[in-house]
Design a protein around this motif. Structure first.
Motif, PDB file in Angstrom:
ATOM      1  N   GLY B 128      50.268  72.260  33.116  1.00 24.95           N
ATOM      2  CA  GLY B 128      48.964  72.006  32.504  1.00 24.95           C
ATOM      3  C   GLY B 128      48.840  72.664  31.147  1.00 24.95           C
ATOM      4  N   PRO B 129      47.773  73.455  30.950  1.00 22.16           N
ATOM      5  CA  PRO B 129      47.576  74.084  29.636  1.00 22.16           C
ATOM      6  C   PRO B 129      48.494  75.280  29.429  1.00 22.16           C
ATOM      7  CG  PRO B 129      45.845  74.732  31.166  1.00 22.16           C
ATOM      8  CD  PRO B 129      46.703  73.747  31.905  1.00 22.16           C
ATOM      9  N   GLY B 130      49.372  75.571  30.396  1.00 18.97           N
ATOM     10  CA  GLY B 130      50.194  76.774  30.367  1.00 18.97           C
ATOM     11  C   GLY B 130      51.401  76.677  29.455  1.00 18.97           C
ATOM     12  N   GLU B 131      52.578  76.631  30.055  1.00 21.30           N
ATOM     13  CA  GLU B 131      53.820  76.757  29.307  1.00 21.30           C
ATOM     14  C   GLU B 131      54.694  75.512  29.477  1.00 21.30           C
ATOM     15  OE1 GLU B 131      55.681  79.090  27.648  1.00 21.30           O
ATOM     16  OE2 GLU B 131      54.285  80.782  27.521  1.00 21.30           O
ATOM     17  N   HIS B 132      55.642  75.347  28.577  1.00 23.39           N
ATOM     18  CA  HIS B 132      56.620  74.271  28.652  1.00 23.39           C
ATOM     19  C   HIS B 132      57.829  74.780  27.869  1.00 23.39           C
ATOM     20  CE1 HIS B 132      58.510  70.508  28.834  1.00 23.39           C
ATOM     21  NE2 HIS B 132      57.816  69.807  27.983  1.00 23.39           N
ATOM     22  N   PRO B 133      58.477  75.836  28.413  1.00 18.83           N
ATOM     23  CA  PRO B 133      59.433  76.601  27.604  1.00 18.83           C
ATOM     24  C   PRO B 133      60.636  75.799  27.114  1.00 18.83           C
ATOM     25  CG  PRO B 133      59.483  77.323  29.915  1.00 18.83           C
ATOM     26  CD  PRO B 133      58.303  76.419  29.757  1.00 18.83           C
ATOM     27  N   SER B 134      61.089  74.808  27.873  1.00 11.91           N
ATOM     28  CA  SER B 134      62.264  74.063  27.405  1.00 11.91           C
ATOM     29  C   SER B 134      61.939  73.269  26.144  1.00 11.91           C
ATOM     30  CB  SER B 134      62.826  73.154  28.504  1.00 11.91           C
ATOM     31  OG  SER B 134      61.901  72.132  28.824  1.00 11.91           O
ATOM     32  N   THR B 162      50.480  71.958  12.109  1.00 11.09           N
ATOM     33  CA  THR B 162      49.185  71.324  11.856  1.00 11.09           C
ATOM     34  C   THR B 162      48.743  70.469  13.033  1.00 11.09           C
ATOM     35  OG1 THR B 162      47.926  69.966  10.302  1.00 11.09           O
ATOM     36  CG2 THR B 162      50.192  69.299  10.708  1.00 11.09           C
ATOM     37  N   GLY B 163      47.452  70.197  13.036  1.00 13.92           N
ATOM     38  CA  GLY B 163      46.878  69.372  14.111  1.00 13.92           C
ATOM     39  C   GLY B 163      46.032  70.233  15.029  1.00 13.92           C
ATOM     40  N   ASP B 164      46.144  69.957  16.309  1.00 14.97           N
ATOM     41  CA  ASP B 164      45.365  70.691  17.298  1.00 14.97           C
ATOM     42  C   ASP B 164      46.128  71.950  17.694  1.00 14.97           C
ATOM     43  OD1 ASP B 164      44.069  71.723  19.445  1.00 14.97           O
ATOM     44  OD2 ASP B 164      44.043  69.872  20.616  1.00 14.97           O
ATOM     45  N   ARG B 169      50.027  73.291  23.632  1.00 18.65           N
ATOM     46  CA  ARG B 169      50.852  74.370  24.193  1.00 18.65           C
ATOM     47  C   ARG B 169      52.211  74.463  23.507  1.00 18.65           C
ATOM     48  NH1 ARG B 169      52.057  71.470  30.044  1.00 18.65           N
ATOM     49  NH2 ARG B 169      53.243  69.766  29.152  1.00 18.65           N
ATOM     50  N   THR B 170      52.693  73.349  22.938  1.00 21.76           N
ATOM     51  CA  THR B 170      54.028  73.423  22.330  1.00 21.76           C
ATOM     52  C   THR B 170      54.029  74.316  21.094  1.00 21.76           C
ATOM     53  OG1 THR B 170      53.576  71.385  21.111  1.00 21.76           O
ATOM     54  CG2 THR B 170      54.764  71.153  23.163  1.00 21.76           C
ATOM     55  N   VAL B 171      52.971  74.240  20.280  1.00 22.20           N
ATOM     56  CA  VAL B 171      52.946  75.111  19.097  1.00 22.20           C
ATOM     57  C   VAL B 171      52.776  76.581  19.486  1.00 22.20           C
ATOM     58  CG1 VAL B 171      52.322  73.451  17.303  1.00 22.20           C
ATOM     59  CG2 VAL B 171      50.506  74.443  18.717  1.00 22.20           C
ATOM     60  N   VAL B 189      47.504  74.873   9.754  1.00 22.34           N
ATOM     61  CA  VAL B 189      46.461  74.016   9.172  1.00 22.34           C
ATOM     62  C   VAL B 189      45.757  73.250  10.287  1.00 22.34           C
ATOM     63  CG1 VAL B 189      45.954  72.243   7.468  1.00 22.34           C
ATOM     64  CG2 VAL B 189      47.932  73.761   7.132  1.00 22.34           C
ATOM     65  N   ALA B 190      44.523  73.620  10.535  1.00 18.88           N
ATOM     66  CA  ALA B 190      43.767  72.974  11.608  1.00 18.88           C
ATOM     67  C   ALA B 190      42.316  72.852  11.196  1.00 18.88           C
ATOM     68  CB  ALA B 190      43.865  73.791  12.900  1.00 18.88           C
ATOM     69  N   PRO B 191      41.626  71.865  11.735  1.00 21.65           N
ATOM     70  CA  PRO B 191      40.189  71.782  11.464  1.00 21.65           C
ATOM     71  C   PRO B 191      39.472  72.926  12.180  1.00 21.65           C
ATOM     72  CG  PRO B 191      40.837  70.089  13.058  1.00 21.65           C
ATOM     73  CD  PRO B 191      42.091  70.781  12.627  1.00 21.65           C
ATOM     74  N   PRO B 192      38.317  73.320  11.647  1.00 20.50           N
ATOM     75  CA  PRO B 192      37.579  74.408  12.293  1.00 20.50           C
ATOM     76  C   PRO B 192      37.299  74.046  13.748  1.00 20.50           C
ATOM     77  CG  PRO B 192      36.284  73.411  10.511  1.00 20.50           C
ATOM     78  CD  PRO B 192      37.620  72.779  10.485  1.00 20.50           C
ATOM     79  N   GLY B 193      37.522  74.964  14.630  1.00 26.86           N
ATOM     80  CA  GLY B 193      37.313  74.718  16.055  1.00 26.86           C
ATOM     81  C   GLY B 193      38.609  74.445  16.786  1.00 26.86           C
ATOM     82  N   LEU B 194      39.665  74.065  16.049  1.00 21.42           N
ATOM     83  CA  LEU B 194      40.954  73.782  16.693  1.00 21.42           C
ATOM     84  C   LEU B 194      42.055  74.702  16.160  1.00 21.42           C
ATOM     85  CD1 LEU B 194      40.902  69.854  16.904  1.00 21.42           C
ATOM     86  CD2 LEU B 194      40.407  71.515  18.716  1.00 21.42           C
ATOM     87  N   GLU B 195      41.640  75.897  15.693  1.00 25.18           N
ATOM     88  CA  GLU B 195      42.613  76.839  15.134  1.00 25.18           C
ATOM     89  C   GLU B 195      43.477  77.476  16.223  1.00 25.18           C
ATOM     90  OE1 GLU B 195      39.294  77.246  14.578  1.00 25.18           O
ATOM     91  OE2 GLU B 195      38.921  77.252  12.393  1.00 25.18           O
ATOM     92  N   MET B 196      44.614  77.979  15.795  1.00 24.29           N
ATOM     93  CA  MET B 196      45.509  78.756  16.661  1.00 24.29           C
ATOM     94  C   MET B 196      44.742  79.951  17.229  1.00 24.29           C
ATOM     95  SD  MET B 196      48.833  79.145  17.613  1.00 24.29           S
ATOM     96  CE  MET B 196      49.813  78.189  16.453  1.00 24.29           C
ATOM     97  N   PRO B 197      44.867  80.223  18.532  1.00 28.51           N
ATOM     98  CA  PRO B 197      44.181  81.387  19.119  1.00 28.51           C
ATOM     99  C   PRO B 197      44.538  82.685  18.401  1.00 28.51           C
ATOM    100  CG  PRO B 197      45.111  79.977  20.849  1.00 28.51           C
ATOM    101  CD  PRO B 197      45.578  79.428  19.529  1.00 28.51           C
ATOM    102  N   GLY B 198      43.533  83.541  18.234  1.00 28.47           N
ATOM    103  CA  GLY B 198      43.686  84.776  17.461  1.00 28.47           C
ATOM    104  C   GLY B 198      44.794  85.683  17.957  1.00 28.47           C
ATOM    105  N   HIS B 199      44.964  85.782  19.283  1.00 29.40           N
ATOM    106  CA  HIS B 199      45.974  86.729  19.788  1.00 29.40           C
ATOM    107  C   HIS B 199      47.382  86.298  19.376  1.00 29.40           C
ATOM    108  CE1 HIS B 199      46.214  83.697  23.052  1.00 29.40           C
ATOM    109  NE2 HIS B 199      47.422  84.143  23.236  1.00 29.40           N
TER     110      HIS B 199
END
Lengths: 342, 342, 342
Positions: B128-134, B162-164, B169-171, B189-199
């Motif tokens: 799901g929203p978790g991981e996809h390491p390969s 860029t994008g979402d 999860r891949t980025v 590069v993302a629209p406001p609201g879809l930025e990379m999580p701060g951590h």
């Protein structure tokens, strides 16, 4: 032995003995110490017209472990049968593609009808309320193997079967297999209305076994060697039946029951899948990690037993030892203390 | 390296280096110049409780290229889990059938729960929203391989994502892998609201990389080495966000953007599948056939990378070269000019 | 021969001759006297975006009999294409995983579109109302093989095609293949409105064959060598058409028709699946067990013909004989008297 495996009824004691011996010889492969390619080039048609991941993958893996290839078919809508093709036609067509066929189908008798149209070995993977002989064979193999480990024999063994003994096809097939062997004691514990069918009780008694029926687990079962439990589905309870029971919880096997009522070496078995939702009142998860819980040894044993079925029907059982070579990949130890045998 | 592959978090730089080296050694097999049978006799359980043709077939093919056999399971309804079987039970049962398990499941953490019940190597194929390491490993391998072809190194590289960036999860996984290596420059590069999580931004910065966030592609990116693009789903736009944008088209990478803003050797990557319907505003099809478009080299690289994962977890990576023999069937050249590497 | 197999139109007579010769050389493997591993290490992508158990398993088994491995994909919902992935992208991605691709898809032209994006050999497994060339090839192979058994040649043969000649893609493809060979007599029997398309009739006539159209089976067909029958679907009858017919029963081939109208050696063929429900008015089951019924020899022939297609496209047809070793498992005789050839 017949060239199909449709029902345990067609198995003589010699047939069962043979399959058990071949299964034991499959252990080095099933436990991944050795690799066999004796069926290289052979194709299995694994036709599951009803969902069953566990059984399907088990047959698939067993055939692959002998070196064969597998064509899987799952679900009804992906089938020509949805277009009105008869079992006769499907059987004749598949016989031209495959060297052996495993079939699961929701309708009673469907697999036998399918098998009648072909000489290619057909294995019943479950036909609705009918038969599932490979499950009975792996259950029997598990009892035999675990008894060996514990230094016991089948003669004089005490097997308790509990839960839904009326509709559970696995207990019907297992009791027939057990009845072929040295006199045993068999205790059946089911709520009224879900008892073992009379003709099976009579059959077992007629073969010289001591068979007893009870309606409660709240008794002493200290000398029981095996508790074989099956889930009672709530919808099977009628209004009258429910009165005396806190629904089916009275027939749930858990650690408290085992500690209070049974012996130190009593084995707990179950045909799986186990419904782990609390409201299901299925075999309790509190036994996870307990060495008495043999349910995962059971499913493990599905591999050597199904390999033995394939090898016997395809007549390569005498060639197995000629072909072995060592496994070279990493095979991890089993998890947990619930596997004393490995 | 852990005996499972559940998350890129568990991978050290040495682990990644090792996998990249093994993947490079798999190229002759993946490109079908050589055949390996090192896993002959081994069985992979490829359990996809969520649809993903591409990832499923990629794992399947990678295992077959090493000589193993694969049992596929797709969809939830065909599973014992629909009958209430726990992940614990499914895991223990499958461990008795298979030598390695790939699992995709829609629920976050489900694959880790499954893996905790077994010592058989488990590979997270996406939870799901978790991981996809390969996926992250094949993305990293692609960057590394393409840079080698172009005579560049990772040190000082400039990667634009860029994008979402919030839900993709891949980025998230790729940025963690990149951050293990020589200092780079990463532009988000993302629209406001879809930025990379701060951590994640903080993690990358704390490891000595130069990280920058922007909200528009309409700038100069001439020194960018890689544009990694992910699709923005319209439903992720709220009323306020949309005001300043002509919907997500502002974040679509196409030939005009590449020609106007980027360099001659800038690579375009994407995790696929790409939604080619115009209204999807996904990576534009007008780049098809352009050598800068690396998306099909990415999926190609999934084979050697997944072979490397299997070979490493099953500890046959040192045996690969002993087993090779030449391919004898016809292997066609690739289509189009978008594959300068082969 | 083209490196794809998309349509019988692309096959010259030399191509067909070659495939027939290679198929004949595959018989020892298809009949399970010999095992071949010539494609060991190769991977087939068997992409069925439309249900077809029979065709899918036939291609799968044929590839396995050559030693290869198969990745199956069934149904549309399990596909990236449900997420908007184009055939172009799917094709490019799958080409990186597989050495050959079989594709069935409900849309006309879809398989050709898929094939245009790759150099990996693509075989059309049926594209809706379009083509299904491997079916035509196995039909042709069956006629040729049966004629040899009966001491006949193709020259001067009389082939009757009946049923839905307008929409039945198998008869369209078969008539094109037949028309490449020595002059024959072809009789087409269909109800008005379901006749063979005019351009196909013209094509066959232009190649020197004697072609005749009728609207009833109630005539003398004593010199007919082959009756190729296809099912008429009731919904294809319009109000006007139905007047003169007791629905489609008038076009049902059964034992009475064969005994009264045809010769002792007349072969009955059908593309299968056959709808065995009485109301379907399909080829009657009362011919089961009759040696004139060649329908199961037809499906059997699918294996050597599909092996020949794979071996030819992958250019291993010259290596087959070098690799054979004897089958060691039990291969049962065929059921019934309907198989005089084995």
């Amino acid at each position: 032995m017949s060239h199909h495996l449709l029902s345990v009824d067609s198995l003589s004691r010699d047939d069962v003995d043979h399959l058990m011996r071949v299964a034991a010889r499959m252990e080095p492969i099933a436990q991944r110490r050795q690799v066999s390619r004796v069926l290289e080039g052979a194709v299995l048609g694994n036709l599951f017209f009803e969902a069953s991941t566990r059984t399907r993958v088990s047959f698939n893996a067993a055939f692959c472990r002998l070196g064969g290839s597998v064509c899987d078919t799952t679900g009804f809508t992906f089938s020509s049968m949805a277009k009105g093709e008869s079992l006769y036609d499907t059987s004749r067509v598949m016989s031209g593609y495959c060297d052996a066929i495993v079939m699961r189908h929701p309708e009673l008798g469907s697999v036998a009808e399918f098998a009648a149209a072909t000489h290619v070995p057909v294995i019943n993977g479950g036909d609705g309320p009918g038969e599932h002989p490979s499950q009975a064979l792996l259950d029997f193999y598990t009892i035999d193997k675990e008894f060996s480990r514990l230094g016991k024999g089948l003669a004089g063994a005490h097997v308790l079967m509990t839960g839904d003994l009326k509709y559970g096809r696995t207990v019907h097939s297992l009791i027939k297999l057990l009845s072929l062997y040295a006199p045993m004691r068999i205790t059946l514990v089911a709520p009224p209305g879900l008892e073992m069918p009379g003709h099976l009780v009579d059959l077992v008694a007629s073969r010289g076994h001591r068979i007893e029926q009870r309606d409660s687990l709240a008794q002493d079962y200290a000398d029981v060697d095996v508790v074989y439990t099956t889930r009672i589905q709530k919808e099977r309870f009628t209004a009258e039946m429910s009165e005396g029971f806190s629904l089916s919880r009275d027939f749930t096997v858990d650690r408290a029951f085992l500690d209070a009522r049974c012996g130190r070496d009593t084995l707990v078995m179950h045909p799986l899948p186990r419904d782990s939702r609390p409201e299901a009142n299925d075999l309790d998860v509190d036994l996870n990690g307990d060495p008495r819980l043999a349910i995962f040894r059971q499913t493990d044993n599905g591999i050597p037993v199904r390999m033995a079925i394939f090898a016997t029907l395809l007549e390569v059982d005498d060639l197995i030892e000629q072909e072995l070579r060592p496994v070279r990949w990493f095979v991890p130890p089993r998890v947990g203390v619930d596997d004393p045998a490995l």
